[in-house]
Design a protein around this motif. Sequence first.
Motif, PDB file in Angstrom:
ATOM      1  N   ILE A 339       0.856  -1.147   0.061  1.00  0.00           N
ATOM      2  CA  ILE A 339      -0.120  -0.077   0.014  1.00  0.00           C
ATOM      3  C   ILE A 339       0.895   1.384   0.066  1.00  0.00           C
ATOM      4  O   ILE A 339       0.541   2.152  -0.691  1.00  0.00           O
ATOM      5  N   THR A 340       1.997   1.460   0.819  1.00  0.00           N
ATOM      6  CA  THR A 340       2.821   2.616   0.898  1.00  0.00           C
ATOM      7  C   THR A 340       3.657   2.539  -0.653  1.00  0.00           C
ATOM      8  O   THR A 340       3.428   3.743  -1.000  1.00  0.00           O
ATOM      9  N   TRP A 341       4.018   1.523  -1.302  1.00  0.00           N
ATOM     10  CA  TRP A 341       4.535   1.730  -2.672  1.00  0.00           C
ATOM     11  C   TRP A 341       3.613   2.373  -3.705  1.00  0.00           C
ATOM     12  O   TRP A 341       3.842   3.087  -4.473  1.00  0.00           O
ATOM     13  N   MET A 342       2.186   1.892  -3.677  1.00  0.00           N
ATOM     14  CA  MET A 342       1.165   2.243  -4.078  1.00  0.00           C
ATOM     15  C   MET A 342       0.906   3.887  -4.062  1.00  0.00           C
ATOM     16  O   MET A 342       0.688   4.742  -5.012  1.00  0.00           O
ATOM     17  N   GLY A 343       1.080   4.086  -2.962  1.00  0.00           N
ATOM     18  CA  GLY A 343       0.944   5.717  -2.473  1.00  0.00           C
ATOM     19  C   GLY A 343       2.007   6.470  -3.080  1.00  0.00           C
ATOM     20  O   GLY A 343       1.757   7.571  -3.550  1.00  0.00           O
ATOM     21  N   VAL A 344       3.230   5.889  -2.940  1.00  0.00           N
ATOM     22  CA  VAL A 344       4.413   6.767  -3.506  1.00  0.00           C
ATOM     23  C   VAL A 344       4.075   6.755  -5.222  1.00  0.00           C
ATOM     24  O   VAL A 344       4.081   7.919  -5.628  1.00  0.00           O
ATOM     25  N   ALA A 345       3.663   5.817  -5.758  1.00  0.00           N
ATOM     26  CA  ALA A 345       3.380   5.907  -7.335  1.00  0.00           C
ATOM     27  C   ALA A 345       2.372   6.874  -7.653  1.00  0.00           C
ATOM     28  O   ALA A 345       2.324   7.568  -8.536  1.00  0.00           O
ATOM     29  N   LEU A 346       1.215   6.837  -6.775  1.00  0.00           N
ATOM     30  CA  LEU A 346       0.188   7.687  -7.083  1.00  0.00           C
ATOM     31  C   LEU A 346       0.545   9.081  -6.825  1.00  0.00           C
ATOM     32  O   LEU A 346       0.328  10.004  -7.492  1.00  0.00           O
ATOM     33  N   ALA A 347       1.453   9.369  -5.919  1.00  0.00           N
ATOM     34  CA  ALA A 347       1.791  10.655  -5.475  1.00  0.00           C
ATOM     35  C   ALA A 347       2.724  11.274  -6.998  1.00  0.00           C
ATOM     36  O   ALA A 347       2.651  12.440  -7.180  1.00  0.00           O
ATOM     37  N   HIS A 348       3.301  10.606  -7.319  1.00  0.00           N
ATOM     38  CA  HIS A 348       4.272  10.789  -8.269  1.00  0.00           C
ATOM     39  C   HIS A 348       3.690  10.793  -9.737  1.00  0.00           C
ATOM     40  O   HIS A 348       3.965  11.900 -10.427  1.00  0.00           O
TER      41      HIS A 348
END
Length: 452
Positions: A339-348
């Motif tokens: 979930i954290t990695w998905m959040g990083v990708a979405l922010a980018h």
Amino acid sequence: MLVGLMMYSLGEMMVWDPSAGGFIEFATRYIDPAIGFAMGWQFWFQTAMTAAVEVVAASIVISFWDTNEKHRAIYITLILLGTILINVAGVKYFGEFEFAFAFIKIITVVGLVIMCLVVDLGGGPDRDRRGFRYWRESPFNNEFLSIKPPGKARFLGFWAVLTQAAFSYGGMEGLAMICLEATNPRVTMRTAVRAIFYRIVLVYVFAVLLIGMCISRSDPLLLQANQEQTGTAAQSPFVIIITTAGIKVLPHIINAVVLTSAFSSGNEFLYSSSRSLFMLAQEGKAPRIFARVNGKGVPIFSLALSATFACFGYLACGQAGANDAFNWLTNIVTLGNLITWMGVALAHTRWYRAMKLQGLSRDELPFKSWTQPYGAWTVLVSFGIILFFNGFQTFLGGPFDWRSFLSDYINVPFFIILFGGYKIAKRTKVVKLSEMDCSTHYVEDSVVYSKY
């Protein structure tokens, strides 16, 4: 590949705007304050639990020499105290300690890769040239859960280990938490991110490649170790290769390095959890007391709470029920990584689109990856699919195991509750691309400070 792409996405943002908040701050500024709140608290819980996992792992490794399980609580206490003292000492001593143990790990991995290559070519005491023997002798698991046909069993067997792998890669994103505690962060962070693929290839891909050349997946020693679940380095494929090849003494050395690695990991995750709680308090998403720092810049109250949660490691000293609870916590950590990695990708992806809309050139970025914007989208979609199908084994037939289903997906409602609760309470809105703050707030030679 996916973790590397995620780190490239995070690298662009954190080198452009180094901050103490890392991806928690990016999620708040580029997506929605409620997403930043949910990601921040989940990451704090995730890292605090991982610190507990690593402390227990280190104590279990010691059982390679001391098999008395009654002593495990003593080792957990000593290891936990050691990690706390290093964190209290300040980032200077923390960095020196981690540098020393990272050097040991790198030298060991390089040595093991060379050792595997020598053994594979017949240079070991047994003079057995293995070559690609094990690649020809049933390299795939055609009998996974007795699934038919073999092609389906192979694919699902591969899919079943993806979340296991996510636990091993967890923590890389914590690099964004140390930006303002690193000298010249724009240079050091850029160097660290650029080298991420090389480290992944050496430490993970190349090492596993050679392991597959030196040992069969059905090796009796490997199967015995998995069945006994001893948790010691004796079950490591490296140690089994060393033992099978007839090399003396080396297993003890490898076990000692594994011990230092587990201790170092626990130390790193305790650091990450304390800094994430500090940043949440800085942004008003946690009580102000957790934003206070001592004279060495250590958020002492955040560290104290994180260390308290790391005491969940003592669950490993209990009976079967306590161990089951501990396994649930480790599963929460693994899903939290996704979930954290998905959040990083979405922010980018949103940051990328906002910069384009506002007419900001990517040529201004101190670090620019050629993988974007497709890299971030690949991460977001791929980890989403892995997370969605994580509990597929529950639906393969037979009685429905609600406990397994709950442990496979418990992070999803946990994240939704955090997100929904904050959004309702604060009435936050998704940040508009045209109004997004894409500027950098970095000031040369700035350091971590407390607003309170």
